[in-house]
Enzyme design. Sequence first.
Site, PDB file in Angstrom:
ATOM      1  N   GLY A  89      56.235  36.828  57.710  1.00  0.00           N
ATOM      2  CA  GLY A  89      56.324  37.347  56.357  1.00  0.00           C
ATOM      3  C   GLY A  89      56.684  36.232  55.389  1.00  0.00           C
ATOM      4  N   LEU A  90      57.426  36.607  54.339  1.00  0.00           N
ATOM      5  CA  LEU A  90      57.845  35.653  53.320  1.00  0.00           C
ATOM      6  C   LEU A  90      56.670  34.920  52.705  1.00  0.00           C
ATOM      7  CD1 LEU A  90      61.145  34.071  54.619  1.00  0.00           C
ATOM      8  CD2 LEU A  90      60.824  35.851  52.937  1.00  0.00           C
ATOM      9  N   CYS A  91      55.590  35.655  52.481  1.00  0.00           N
ATOM     10  CA  CYS A  91      54.481  35.005  51.805  1.00  0.00           C
ATOM     11  C   CYS A  91      53.940  35.938  50.728  1.00  0.00           C
ATOM     12  CB  CYS A  91      53.404  34.573  52.780  1.00  0.00           C
ATOM     13  SG  CYS A  91      53.016  35.777  54.019  1.00  0.00           S
ATOM     14  N   GLY A  92      54.821  36.512  49.969  1.00  0.00           N
ATOM     15  CA  GLY A  92      54.410  37.315  48.838  1.00  0.00           C
ATOM     16  C   GLY A  92      53.638  38.547  49.272  1.00  0.00           C
TER      17      GLY A  92
END
Lengths: 294, 138
Positions: A89-92
Amino acid sequence: MPSLKDMRTRINSVRATRKITSAMKLVAGSKLRRAQEHAEAARPFAAKMAAMLANLAAAVKDQGEAPPLLAGTGKDDVHLLVVATADRGLCGAFNSSIVRATRRRIQELKEQGKTVKLVCVGRKGRDMLRREYGDLIVEFVDGIAGKRRIGFADAERIAQKILQLYEAGEFDVATMVFNRFKSAMVQIVTFKQLVPVEPPEAAAAGEGVQAIYEFEPDEERILAELLPRNLAVQIYGALLENAASEQGARMVAMDNATRNAGEMIDRLTLRYNRQRQANITKELIEIVSGAEAV
Amino acid sequence: MAATLTFELVDPERVLASEPVEMVVLPGVEGDFGVLPDHAPLVSLLRPGVIAVYEGTKVTRRIFVAGGFAEVNEQGCVVLAEGAQMVDELDRAAVEQALKDAEEDLADAKEPSEEERARLERAVAIARARLEAVTAKE
């Protein structure tokens, strides 16, 4: 009212977060460059193969005997969606936009009375789709997006699975869902039909009049070899685009996060200083009024 | 310099060669064939074997391919290769070992399905062709 010590802790924790997000941004930036290079390097092969396929498809069309991968099964009752997402994750909105588009497509297909099956590439997509459509997922592949370099072998493995399903008559139409890389800021959710193969326009592949080719051994056999390979090439291209998009999305998301953290630190510091000043003032007043009372 | 044609060798991950050459000899499934400038348009399947690039009568490069497709047209010769390797970079001992492993895999497979058998036989054929390529070099 939080105490001064609490506020100090808070500021430090936001600072630590900012360090992490800005490091992730830099990492994503360098990975993005590499991913773009890979996508670039893979393009000639895909283009050449598309040109060859266009020639062959044109040649075979005249004879009316096309293999099922090209001609389809003649139905379109069962749709297979190959959903490519990231493992992390952590990709908008990278993962959620793919999943959202997939959901919408599933809904549409169901309304038309079609059966839908899913192949999930990447852990995130599976996790998000599992709750709602767990029974539709027939295959799951992971550990691809996390690699330093996506190998052609990975794409071949996925292609192999899809081919097996196709030969077993498990679906009629396969579509791949992935993010096409436009720029680091912009990714476009794209649906690409894999099976049956949409023959590329012959005119677009070459210039104008196509030469009459000789085929060795013959069109059918070459096509029988070329089509499965073409599937792998298509998937490979999509995976590379997706990988580049992922890094681009992450870079932007982390850039925003870093900026937000910076603003937050400023705000907290201001509040902290005000609070500190208020405390000092209060203490002074206490001392002064204490002295006056004596 | 004699007339040349553009020879391009690409595999899925990168472009391996793109240069003017005088002649290439390709391992087609129905036998090796040479391509000179102005060759008739042709599309051919390749078997595992060696692509030889010629300059005059001299071979300047030998490249092993595990299979693929070749397309010849007026623009030149394009090879979509799989498992391409420079013959000079092949190591004889490793190649022999790979062939032995492949043969053992085939022998050990108990009642393989038709596809499984085809896959294993193909692996053996590729390994054998690679060994031949190394042997021919020496």
